[in-house]
Design a protein around this motif. Structure first.
Motif, mmCIF file in Angstrom:
data_model
loop_
_atom_site.group_PDB
_atom_site.id
_atom_site.type_symbol
_atom_site.label_atom_id
_atom_site.label_comp_id
_atom_site.label_asym_id
_atom_site.label_seq_id
_atom_site.Cartn_x
_atom_site.Cartn_y
_atom_site.Cartn_z
ATOM 1 N N UNK A 9 0.832 -1.206 0.000
ATOM 2 C CA UNK A 9 0.000 0.000 0.000
ATOM 3 C C UNK A 9 0.859 1.245 0.000
ATOM 4 N N UNK A 10 0.520 2.195 -0.891
ATOM 5 C CA UNK A 10 1.235 3.467 -0.916
ATOM 6 C C UNK A 10 0.322 4.542 -0.343
ATOM 7 N N UNK A 11 0.754 5.313 0.638
ATOM 8 C CA UNK A 11 -0.091 6.386 1.174
ATOM 9 C C UNK A 11 -0.362 7.445 0.113
ATOM 10 N N UNK A 12 -1.404 8.260 0.328
ATOM 11 C CA UNK A 12 -1.703 9.318 -0.634
ATOM 12 C C UNK A 12 -0.531 10.272 -0.811
ATOM 13 N N UNK A 449 -5.160 -2.287 -10.192
ATOM 14 C CA UNK A 449 -4.394 -2.777 -9.037
ATOM 15 C C UNK A 449 -3.838 -1.625 -8.211
ATOM 16 N N UNK A 450 -3.331 -0.591 -8.881
ATOM 17 C CA UNK A 450 -2.813 0.575 -8.157
ATOM 18 C C UNK A 450 -3.922 1.253 -7.351
ATOM 19 N N UNK A 451 -5.102 1.375 -7.954
ATOM 20 C CA UNK A 451 -6.222 1.993 -7.247
ATOM 21 C C UNK A 451 -6.597 1.186 -6.013
ATOM 22 N N UNK A 452 -6.734 -0.122 -6.185
ATOM 23 C CA UNK A 452 -7.191 -0.978 -5.084
ATOM 24 C C UNK A 452 -6.164 -1.076 -3.962
ATOM 25 N N UNK A 453 -4.905 -0.743 -4.259
ATOM 26 C CA UNK A 453 -3.881 -0.756 -3.220
ATOM 27 C C UNK A 453 -3.632 0.637 -2.630
ATOM 28 N N UNK A 454 -4.291 1.656 -3.163
ATOM 29 C CA UNK A 454 -4.066 3.036 -2.703
ATOM 30 C C UNK A 454 -5.378 3.771 -2.495
ATOM 31 N N UNK A 455 -6.386 3.096 -1.976
ATOM 32 C CA UNK A 455 -7.688 3.733 -1.806
ATOM 33 C C UNK A 455 -7.564 4.904 -0.825
ATOM 34 N N UNK A 456 -8.063 6.088 -1.210
ATOM 35 C CA UNK A 456 -7.815 7.314 -0.416
ATOM 36 C C UNK A 456 -8.688 7.411 0.825
#
Length: 488
Positions: A9-12, A449-456
């Motif tokens: 997970x990448x933070x916002x 995949x990027x969206x699902x791992x970085x949901x804001x």
């Protein structure tokens, strides 16, 4: 075999960066993203490093590949725009923001060295003067904002207690002070959330750690705490033995990754407490042993029991200010309550993790009935549920939500029959469908995949969790007693 994306997970994006920088960066990344993208999850996994491995390999070559040169521009814009908008709405005072930065411990590594250098070269207007030199697929990791407080709050701080809240608190106190606490009534009162003042004792009761009988509680606490430290004396030295080396080494690696943006969990004394809790649990449960993800499950209990002795927000609290007896009590209570939780979901962590496999399959079937359009969208772009939902089940959504939201969520989980094993499925389904618009806007595998791992969710509070739980309860009411409704 499918490789689960664990801890990626990448933070916002950092709100200190301006819209101009984000816009320029998105333009620069648009061409490589179109020319070549990850065609499968395996390719995506090979090119994506673990975001929790910060600082593990300082000399690693971070030259970016063409397939992962940056975040998908849509995700970057949407995430950054939300963070900037929320940040401006909350109007954090500059002097408070500056004090938050100064309060961060110097040994708390939350930003790669090149990112730190970039922040130091940021101008007063927020524009970065020189381009980033290392891999640009990971956004800069922000210091945890003031609004993201662990304590019981409503997204923008803790307002004065309302009449309704005072009435609820009094109801809890009456229940807890009665000779025999009515646990059914306590669960009913706890479902919409537990007031911070009574949460520690309420959690001990709901988890089954404390008896309902008032007279037996003190003796039970004393006996169970002594029993835990008896385990420490008996087993903890065996961590140096050869047959326990792999277990202890993995625990030692994972603990610094536990909530790396919160200074509390980077304190050596706290990390020692977590090491003891996890090692003792692992050797007393040989069927599963220690598995990555169990380390996260200690943190809500630790924070809640710590809040019993700390009035202010605990994320920057120095635990060395507490007495040895208090720390021992917090440690033992955290161990026993975590053990009670894991007793109900241990098949999530046994060999091949069959519990998680079943829950992910059930989630896929449920979503296919709730929202066929989202389900077909995943199939069109070859996104498997296991690729994102494995972590949701393994970590109980703790990597997707701020810790304060997890604590509020667990109020309800402990009030529900089989909350952590059964009700969690419906929470995950409601959580996924909440992002349906953003999901349907993404039209490639990597973007999804990027969206699902970085949901804001960084600015989520009690209100958002309340809505999520209400939707999960609706889904449970519709499907739980009629499982064929979500089977094709």
């Amino acid at each position: 075999s499918i490789q689960p994306v664990y801890g990626a997970q990448h933070p916002p994006l950092d709100p200190r960066l301006t819209k101009n920088f984000i816009k320029d960066r998105s333009k620069a990344n648009a061409l490589p993203m179109k020319s070549k993208k990850a065609s499968s999850f395996h390719e995506f996994a090979r090119n994506t490093s673990d975001a929790w491995d910060i600082g593990d390999d300082e000399d690693e070559d971070f030259s970016s590949s063409s397939s992962l040169q940056a975040l998908n521009s849509k995700v970057a814009k949407a995430t950054a725009a939300q963070v900037l908008e929320n940040h401006s709405k909350l109007r954090v005072k500059p002097e408070r923001a500056q004090s938050a930065l100064s309060d961060m411990p110097t040994n708390c590594k939350v930003i790669k060295s090149s990112s730190e250098a970039q922040l130091s070269r940021t101008s007063e207007e927020g524009c970065v003067r020189t381009p980033l030199q290392k891999q640009q697929s990971l956004p800069l990791r922000p210091v945890i904002p003031l609004v993201a407080r662990i304590s019981d709050q409503n997204a923008s701080g803790a307002p004065p207690m309302t009449v309704r809240e005072k009435t609820r608190l009094e109801k809890f106190r009456q229940l807890l002070s009665s000779h025999n606490t009515d646990l059914d009534e306590l669960r009913k009162c706890s479902w919409p959330g537990v007031p911070r003042e009574v949460r520690p004792v309420t959690w001990r009761l709901l988890s089954g750690y404390l008896p309902a009988n008032m007279e037996r509680r003190k003796l039970t606490l004393q006996r169970k705490r002594e029993e835990y430290f008896g385990f420490i004396q008996q087993y903890y030295d065996s961590r140096n033995e050869e047959h326990h080396q792999d277990t202890y080494r993995q625990i030692h690696i994972d603990i610094p990754r536990t909530n790396p943006l919160i200074p509390l969990f980077q304190q050596p004394l706290v990390q020692e407490i977590f090491e003891r809790i996890l090692f003792i649990w692992a050797i007393r449960h040989p069927a599963s042993g220690y598995v990555q993800g169990i380390n996260d499950l200690v943190t809500p209990f630790f924070v809640v029991f710590l809040s019993e002795y700390v009035e202010e927000d605990v994320e920057n609290f120095d635990v060395t200010n507490l007495s040895q007896d208090v720390l021992r009590s917090i440690e033992a209570d955290s161990f026993w309550c975590m053990s009670k939780l894991l007793d109900g979901i241990q098949d999530n962590y046994t060999f091949a993790q069959p519990g998680i496999q079943k829950k992910v399959k059930a989630l896929e079937e449920l979503v296919s009935r709730i929202d066929e359009q989202v389900h077909n969208h995943f199939r069109k772009y070859e996104v498997e549920y296991l690729q994102f939902a494995f972590r949701w089940m393994n970590n109980l959504l703790m990597r997707e939500l701020p810790l304060r939201c997890t604590i509020r969520l667990w109020d309800t989980y402990q009030s529900e029959p089989e909350g952590f094993s059964h009700f969690h499925l419906y929470v995950c389904a409601a959580f996924l469908i909440k992002w349906r618009k953003e999901i349907l806007d993404e039209e490639d595998f990597q973007g999804l995949l990027m969206l699902l791992q970085n949901l804001p969710t960084i600015h989520w509070g009690n209100e958002e969790i309340g809505l999520l739980l209400a939707e999960a309860y609706r889904l449970k009411y519709m499907f739980a007693d009629a499982p064929n409704h979500y089977r094709r």
